[in-house]
Design an enzyme around this catalytic site. Structure first.
Site, short mmCIF file in Angstrom:
data_model
loop_
_atom_site.label_atom_id
_atom_site.label_comp_id
_atom_site.label_asym_id
_atom_site.label_seq_id
_atom_site.Cartn_x
_atom_site.Cartn_y
_atom_site.Cartn_z
N HIS A 166 0.81 -1.22 0.00
CA HIS A 166 0.00 0.00 0.00
C HIS A 166 0.84 1.26 0.00
CE1 HIS A 166 -4.02 -1.79 0.70
NE2 HIS A 166 -3.27 -2.81 1.06
N ASP A 372 3.55 9.60 -0.75
CA ASP A 372 2.38 8.83 -0.34
C ASP A 372 2.17 7.70 -1.34
OD1 ASP A 372 0.08 8.30 1.18
OD2 ASP A 372 -0.51 10.40 1.23
C1 GDG Z 1 -2.03 4.05 3.47
C2 GDG Z 1 -1.02 4.70 2.51
C3 GDG Z 1 -2.75 4.58 0.69
C4 GDG Z 1 -8.79 10.42 7.84
N1 GDG Z 1 -9.20 11.25 8.79
C5 GDG Z 1 -10.41 10.85 9.18
C6 GDG Z 1 -10.76 9.73 8.42
N2 GDG Z 1 -9.73 9.48 7.60
C7 GDG Z 1 -9.66 8.40 6.62
C8 GDG Z 1 -9.77 8.94 5.22
C9 GDG Z 1 -9.07 7.87 4.40
C10 GDG Z 1 -8.04 7.31 5.38
O1 GDG Z 1 -8.40 7.76 6.68
C11 GDG Z 1 -6.62 7.81 5.08
O2 GDG Z 1 -6.15 7.18 3.94
P1 GDG Z 1 -4.87 7.69 3.14
O3 GDG Z 1 -4.80 6.95 1.87
O4 GDG Z 1 -5.02 9.16 2.93
O5 GDG Z 1 -3.61 7.49 4.08
P2 GDG Z 1 -2.89 6.31 4.95
O6 GDG Z 1 -3.62 6.10 6.23
O7 GDG Z 1 -1.48 6.76 5.10
O8 GDG Z 1 -2.96 4.96 4.08
C12 GDG Z 1 -1.77 5.49 1.43
C13 GDG Z 1 -3.61 3.80 1.67
O9 GDG Z 1 -2.82 3.13 2.65
C14 GDG Z 1 -4.49 2.77 0.94
O10 GDG Z 1 -3.74 1.91 0.13
O11 GDG Z 1 -3.59 5.38 -0.11
O12 GDG Z 1 -0.84 6.04 0.52
O13 GDG Z 1 -0.13 5.56 3.22
O14 GDG Z 1 -9.94 6.85 4.05
O15 GDG Z 1 -11.13 9.11 4.92
N3 GDG Z 1 -11.94 9.09 8.55
C15 GDG Z 1 -12.81 9.58 9.50
N4 GDG Z 1 -12.52 10.64 10.28
C16 GDG Z 1 -11.35 11.30 10.16
O16 GDG Z 1 -11.10 12.26 10.92
N5 GDG Z 1 -14.01 8.97 9.63
#
Ligand code: GDG
Length: 464
Positions: A166, A372
């Site tokens: 990921h 990322d």
């Molecule tokens: C890893 C990789 C890759 C965030 N704040 C709140 C909240 N979120 C949710 C978002 C989103 C998730 O968290 C964050 O996903 P990301 O992709 O931005 O980042 P990572 O956690 O670093 O994920 C990344 C991912 O894996 C998938 O393969 O894209 O590159 O680093 O879904 O919505 N959700 C709620 N409240 C919040 O305050 N409910």
């Protein structure tokens, strides 16, 4: 009929709540689980992973948790305090995470604990082998479990195994700083299919194979390995776009959008886990720069930044928290007036209707990570904009940038340049804005998370 699927990830997609010695187990919402729940349900499969700490539970309560987990068709891996500290916090989050995000400078001076990483990976492999039935398909996820595919191959030579990374696979020059570089790549190559988020990360992995093992992948990205053929591929993860579109239309969300949008004011929004890879300090500096170079925006624009607490037992995460606290304080102190504060900082997780309302209320969404794997926030934002409004400012170093050229792409290290792009986003003509958002939405809706999981599983099954 679909073969049975065994999913393997560090964490199970559940939250165990302990209150007065009693525990309840709930399925977590969002993120990875939304894409994998469907194939997990459909195939009647299992999900192997760590349910999180179960401290404070007596024997009876633990048995009760186990029963609830079993009902959800999950197989819990228990980690003791040392394993959490060494496998999870140290090797996974203080060594592999920074290296995969190009941050050699974040490495501890001396690293030990690879033996614990190996033994915990072996425990995951043992648990899978114990539940495996011939014909099952096994799908292992992410950087905490790089050794699992090879360890599984030793235990079940004929198994069909997929692996998906990921996060980024870094440039080999950076990856080679790890003394365990051979065994980590060997670990991954235990799989039949290895998936990456972008072409660039696949390219890095191919270069690592070439330099470590003098192995060249074919044009179809197939590599001979231990008498088998390992296929490498690019599978950019998506979001449940239809679900975001639908939920963005509910009256609860719409009411909040009205609350968040102050008349005569523009809104910038950032939503991230509080992680040093997400580029929050430079983003704040870019907003400061905007207010300095374009003073006409003072009292007319504000940033709502949600930073979700994350890994707060790892030192680097405590430091980034202090850094962001200090920057928000300094910028607000310098620019705020009695009726306006430029940065509205929320250091906690917000409920999903608030998240959706923020996506819908934003004039400009700021997604500016320094590195990322993909970044789901960028895609969720586009999926939520059923009104076809809003501008996405996106880092060229996010995996999502490969797929979303209709965002305003920025170099997040260039604070002044980012400030100018924010200004450009705020002043973009309506027709251009809508054309760009329509294009973003078309991509995100078409390449959603269901398509992602189906394409990987189809390839894995077809390769049998
Ligand atoms: C890893 C990789 C890759 C965030 N704040 C709140 C909240 N979120 C949710 C978002 C989103 C998730 O968290 C964050 O996903 P990301 O992709 O931005 O980042 P990572 O956690 O670093 O994920 C990344 C991912 O894996 C998938 O393969 O894209 O590159 O680093 O879904 O919505 N959700 C709620 N409240 C919040 O305050 N409910």
């Amino acid at each position: 009929m679909d073969p049975r699927l065994i999913l393997v990830s560090n964490r199970l997609p559940v939250t165990v709540r302990v209150k007065d010695g009693r525990a309840t187990v709930r399925q977590s919402v969002g993120g990875l689980s939304s894409g994998l729940r469907a194939p997990h349900e459909r195939s009647g499969g299992l999900w192997v992973g760590w349910p999180g700490g179960l401290d404070g539970l007596d024997q009876d309560a633990r048995r009760d948790v186990d029963r609830q987990l079993e009902k959800l068709r999950t197989v819990p891996i228990q980690l003791d305090a040392l394993e959490v500290a060494v496998f999870y916090e140290r090797i996974s989050n203080a060594v592999l995470w920074p290296i995969c995000h190009d941050r050699i400078d974040r490495l501890p001076l001396r690293v030990d604990g690879w033996d614990v990483y190996e033994s915990v990976n072996a425990r995951y492999a043992d648990a899978v082998a114990e539940h495996y039935r011939p014909g099952d398909v096994i799908w292992v996820h992410d950087y905490q479990l790089l050794r699992v595919p090879a360890l599984l191959r030793q235990r079940i030579p004929e198994a069909r195994i997929g692996f998906f990374l990921h996060i980024p696979f870094p440039n080999p020059e950076i990856f080679f700083t790890l003394p365990t570089r051979h065994s980590l790549v060997e670990g991954v190559m235990g799989a039949d299919l290895v998936g990456f988020q972008t072409r660039r990360f696949l390219g890095h992995f191919r270069a690592a194979l070439r330099r470590l093992f003098s192995l060249e992948a074919s044009v179809e990205s197939v590599v001979p390995w231990g008498g088998r053929q390992v296929r490498l591929g690019v599978f950019p993860i998506g979001v449940d776009a239809a679900d975001f579109s639908r939920r963005a239309e509910t009256s609860a969300v719409k009411a909040k959008v009205v609350e968040y949008r102050a008349p005569g004011q523009r809104l910038l929004v950032g939503v991230d886990r509080l992680d040093y890879t997400k580029g929050i300090p430079r983003r704040l500096l870019a907003v400061e720069r905007l207010l300095t170079v374009h003073p006409e925006w003072r009292e007319r624009v504000r940033l709502i930044q949600v930073a979700v607490p994350s890994r707060d037992r790892v030192d680097a995460y405590r430091r980034i928290r202090r850094e962001v606290d200090a920057l928000v304080g300094r910028i607000n102190g310098a620019f705020a007036t009695p009726t306006w504060t430029p940065i509205h900082y929320i250091y906690r997780s917000v409920p999903s209707d608030v998240l959706l309302a923020l996506y819908r209320a934003a004039d400009v969404m700021l997604v500016t990570p320094l590195r990322d794997g993909m970044n789901l926030v960028a895609k969720e934002f586009a999926a939520s904009r059923v009104d076809e409004e809003g501008v996405l400012v996106l880092s060229e170093f996010a995996g999502a940038a490969e797929e979303l050229p209709d965002a305003l792409l920025v170099n997040p290290y260039d604070v002044d340049g980012t400030a100018e792009e924010i200004h450009r986003a705020l002043t973009m003509e309506g027709a251009v804005r809508q054309r760009r958002m329509r294009a973003l939405r078309a991509t995100v809706l078409e390449h959603d998370v269901h398509r992602w999981s189906t394409s990987i599983l189809d390839m894995l099954v077809a390769g049998a």
